[in-house]
Design a protein around this motif. Structure first.
Motif, short mmCIF file in Angstrom:
data_model
loop_
_atom_site.label_atom_id
_atom_site.label_comp_id
_atom_site.label_asym_id
_atom_site.label_seq_id
_atom_site.Cartn_x
_atom_site.Cartn_y
_atom_site.Cartn_z
N LEU A 231 2.01 -84.42 -14.12
CA LEU A 231 0.72 -83.77 -14.29
C LEU A 231 -0.39 -84.82 -14.28
CD1 LEU A 231 -0.97 -81.23 -14.81
CD2 LEU A 231 -0.59 -81.58 -17.27
N VAL A 232 -1.31 -84.68 -13.34
CA VAL A 232 -2.41 -85.63 -13.16
C VAL A 232 -3.71 -84.97 -13.56
CG1 VAL A 232 -3.56 -87.18 -11.53
CG2 VAL A 232 -1.15 -86.60 -11.21
N GLY A 233 -4.58 -85.72 -14.25
CA GLY A 233 -5.87 -85.17 -14.63
C GLY A 233 -6.77 -86.24 -15.19
N HIS A 234 -7.99 -85.84 -15.52
CA HIS A 234 -8.96 -86.75 -16.15
C HIS A 234 -9.25 -86.21 -17.54
CE1 HIS A 234 -11.96 -89.94 -15.97
NE2 HIS A 234 -12.74 -89.14 -16.67
N ASN A 235 -8.91 -87.02 -18.55
CA ASN A 235 -8.99 -86.59 -19.96
C ASN A 235 -8.01 -85.44 -20.21
OD1 ASN A 235 -9.73 -86.47 -22.61
ND2 ASN A 235 -11.84 -85.80 -22.24
N LEU A 236 -6.76 -85.71 -19.89
CA LEU A 236 -5.73 -84.68 -19.99
C LEU A 236 -5.55 -84.15 -21.41
CD1 LEU A 236 -2.86 -85.89 -17.63
CD2 LEU A 236 -4.12 -83.74 -17.49
N ALA A 237 -5.71 -85.02 -22.40
CA ALA A 237 -5.51 -84.58 -23.79
C ALA A 237 -6.46 -83.43 -24.12
CB ALA A 237 -5.72 -85.75 -24.74
N HIS A 238 -7.68 -83.51 -23.64
CA HIS A 238 -8.66 -82.46 -23.90
C HIS A 238 -8.30 -81.18 -23.15
CE1 HIS A 238 -12.35 -80.64 -25.14
NE2 HIS A 238 -12.87 -80.62 -23.92
N HIS A 239 -7.87 -81.31 -21.90
CA HIS A 239 -7.46 -80.14 -21.12
C HIS A 239 -6.30 -79.42 -21.80
CE1 HIS A 239 -10.30 -81.02 -18.13
NE2 HIS A 239 -9.58 -81.82 -17.35
N LEU A 240 -5.27 -80.18 -22.19
CA LEU A 240 -4.10 -79.58 -22.81
C LEU A 240 -4.44 -78.96 -24.15
CD1 LEU A 240 -1.39 -82.29 -21.99
CD2 LEU A 240 -1.77 -80.10 -20.85
N ASP A 241 -5.34 -79.59 -24.87
CA ASP A 241 -5.76 -79.04 -26.17
C ASP A 241 -6.46 -77.71 -25.99
OD1 ASP A 241 -6.16 -79.27 -29.07
OD2 ASP A 241 -8.27 -79.52 -28.56
N CYS A 242 -7.34 -77.61 -24.99
CA CYS A 242 -8.07 -76.36 -24.75
C CYS A 242 -7.15 -75.26 -24.20
CB CYS A 242 -9.23 -76.60 -23.78
SG CYS A 242 -10.57 -77.59 -24.48
N LEU A 243 -6.07 -75.66 -23.56
CA LEU A 243 -5.09 -74.68 -23.08
C LEU A 243 -4.03 -74.37 -24.14
CD1 LEU A 243 -4.55 -76.09 -19.47
CD2 LEU A 243 -5.56 -73.87 -20.04
N VAL A 244 -4.11 -75.07 -25.28
CA VAL A 244 -3.12 -74.95 -26.36
C VAL A 244 -1.72 -75.13 -25.77
CG1 VAL A 244 -2.50 -73.66 -28.45
CG2 VAL A 244 -4.68 -73.19 -27.31
N MET A 245 -1.56 -76.25 -25.06
CA MET A 245 -0.36 -76.47 -24.28
C MET A 245 0.13 -77.89 -24.49
SD MET A 245 0.05 -75.88 -20.17
CE MET A 245 -0.32 -77.53 -19.60
N ALA A 246 1.45 -78.07 -24.52
CA ALA A 246 2.06 -79.39 -24.63
C ALA A 246 2.87 -79.67 -23.38
CB ALA A 246 2.95 -79.47 -25.87
N TYR A 247 2.94 -80.97 -23.01
CA TYR A 247 3.73 -81.38 -21.86
C TYR A 247 4.22 -82.80 -22.15
CZ TYR A 247 5.17 -81.21 -16.95
OH TYR A 247 5.90 -81.16 -15.78
N PRO A 248 5.43 -83.16 -21.70
CA PRO A 248 5.99 -84.48 -22.04
C PRO A 248 5.08 -85.63 -21.64
CG PRO A 248 7.68 -83.07 -21.08
CD PRO A 248 6.39 -82.33 -20.93
N ASP A 249 4.88 -86.58 -22.55
CA ASP A 249 4.01 -87.72 -22.29
C ASP A 249 4.46 -88.52 -21.08
OD1 ASP A 249 2.46 -87.05 -24.44
OD2 ASP A 249 3.36 -88.50 -25.82
N ARG A 250 5.78 -88.61 -20.86
CA ARG A 250 6.29 -89.41 -19.76
C ARG A 250 5.86 -88.86 -18.40
NH1 ARG A 250 11.27 -90.83 -19.46
NH2 ARG A 250 11.44 -90.66 -17.19
#
Length: 357
Positions: A231-250
Motif C-alpha cells: 500500500l503506497v500513499g502520502h501520510n498513510l497513517a492519517h489515511h488509515l486512521d480516517c478509514l478506521v483501518m489497519a494494515y501490516p507495517d511491512r
C-alpha cells in the motif's frame, strides 16, 4: 651571559581521518569509527554522480550540487549533464536529453475522465485470483471533510485506489460518521449532494481490504506479505486512521516518511512539492484530485523502487559492539558498501519481486 631556555618544538600530528562515504574528517580514528557506527551509510544513500559523496536525502544531495554552498566541480558537471528531477548525471548532453524524455512526466488526467477498471472488484478467496497480480503496489488517496462543532475533525469523504499501471481500481464517496460542518469545498470540491447517497464507511473499508489482501490471510500477510499488495500513499497513517483501518507495517510505503524524500531536517515534504521536484509537473491546482494524487504517489514510489543499488552481502553495524575491539583496524571492517541504512530501501521491493518469479 646565560642563554635563554629554548622549548623544543613538537611536531603536530595533522593526519585527518576521512569518512569514505560523506567525506567528513576527524582528528582521531576513534571518532571516525563512532561516526561510521551511527551514520548508517550504505549503497542505498542518495549519491552525487560527480564526486560519489553520500547524502542522507535527495534534498541534501540537491543542496550539494545546486545550493549556495555547492561544490564548484560538482555544480559545473551537474549544470552541464545533470537531470534536475532525479539528480542523475548522464554521460553526455545527448544522453541527458534522452533521459529527460523518460524522466519528465505529464500530469495525470482528472478523475472525472477516468473509467474505473471494475466497479464490482471481487477476489476469489480460495484461489486468490483477482484483477491485481500477486503482491503488486496499490496507491491510495483520501479527501477529508471537517466534522465537529468547529469543523476541525478530519473524516474521510472520498477515496481512490490505483494500481501500478495507473488504472483506477476503486473510487467512491464515503458517508462520514458524524454530521459534516465544513465540506472544505475550495480544497476537496465535495458538496452535500456528493455525500447524499455515499457508501457507508464499513463497506468502503471492507472493499479496500479485499483489494489489498488479494485473497491472502491476515496472518500470512503480517508474516511475509504473501499475495497481499503493498500500500503506497502520502501520510498513510492519517489515511488509515480516517478509514478506521489497519494494515501490516511491512506492506506500507509512505512518501511522507521515507527518509530520502524528506527535508534535510527530516520533516516531511508535501505531495505537491515532491511531485513538482521529482516528477516535473504540478498537482492540486484548485481542487485536489484524488486520482492525480494517487497516480503521483505511485510514480514516486516506482521511481525510487527502480533504483539499482549494487550491493554486496550487507550487515547492519550496531551502535556498540565489543567485536570492534578485537579487530586490528576496525575502520576497514566498516566500509559503507557492507552496511545497511536505518530504513528499508524501496529498491528491495523489486529485488524480492524477481525472487518470487
Amino acid at each position: 651571559m646565560e642563554q635563554p631556555y629554548e622549548v623544543p618544538l613538537q611536531t603536530l600530528n595533522t593526519t585527518r581521518h576521512k569518512c569514505s562515504a560523506c567525506y567528513k574528517q576527524y582528528n582521531k580514528k576513534e571518532h571516525l569509527i563512532e561516526h561510521m557506527k551511527t551514520s548508517n551509510h550504505s549503497v542505498h544513500d542518495p549519491k552525487c554522480g560527480a564526486c560519489n559523496k553520500h547524502c542522507k536525502s535527495f534534498e541534501s544531495l540537491r543542496e550539494h550540487i545546486t545550493g549556495p554552498l555547492s561544490k564548484a566541480n560538482c555544480s559545473s558537471i551537474f549544470a552541464e549533464r545533470g537531470c534536475t528531477l532525479c539528480l542523475k548525471i548522464c554521460g553526455s548532453v545527448d544522453s541527458l536529453n534522452e533521459h529527460k524524455e523518460m524522466c519528465h512526466l505529464t500530469t495525470p488526467r482528472p478523475i472525472d475522465t477516468v473509467e474505473m477498471l471494475n466497479s464490482e472488484y471481487e477476489v476469489d478467496i480460495s484461489s486468490g485470483n483477482g484483477s491485481i497480480r500477486s503482491q503488486e503496489a496499490v496507491a491510495i488517496d483520501c479527501e477529508m471533510v471537517g466534522c465537529g462543532s468547529d469543523g476541525s475533525l478530519d473524516y474521510c469523504a472520498r477515496v481512490c485506489l490505483v494500481d501500478e499501471e495507473e488504472r483506477l481500481i476503486f473510487h467512491t464517496y464515503v458517508q462520514p460518521q458524524l454530521p459534516v460542518t465544513d465540506y472544505r469545498y475550495e480544497i476537496t470540491g465535495i458538496t452535500e449532494e456528493n455525500l447524499r447517497d455515499a457508501m457507508p464507511l464499513n463497506e468502503v473499508r471492507q472493499r479496500i481490504l479485499q483489494i489489498l489482501y488479494n485473497g491472502e490471510s491476515i496472518a500470512r500477510a503480517r508474516l511475509n506479505g504473501g499475495r497481499a499488495n503493498v500500500l503506497v500513499g502520502h501520510n498513510l497513517a492519517h489515511h488509515l486512521d480516517c478509514l478506521v483501518m489497519a494494515y501490516p507495517d511491512r506492506l506500507l510505503r509512505d512518501t511522507a516518511t521515507y527518509p530520502p524524500l524528506m527535508k534535510t531536517n527530516f520533516v516531511s515534504h508535501s505531495l505537491k512539492y515532491l511531485t513538482k521536484a521529482y516528477l516535473g509537473y504540478d498537482i492540486q491546482i484548485g481542487f485536489h484530485d484524488p486520482y492525480q494524487d494517487s497516480v503521483s504517489v505511485m510514480r514516486l514510489y516506482k521511481r525510487i523502487r527502480s533504483q539499482d543499488h549494487l550491493m554486496e552481502e550487507t550487515t547492519r553495524v550496531p551502535n556498540s559492539s565489543p567485536s570492534f575491539s578485537s579487530i586490528s583496524d576496525p575502520w576497514k571492517s566498516m566500509t559503507h558498501e557492507k552496511m545497511t541504512p536505518n530504513y528499508r530501501c524501496w529498491c528491495l521491493d523489486s529485488r524480492e519481486a524477481v525472487q518470487r518469479r
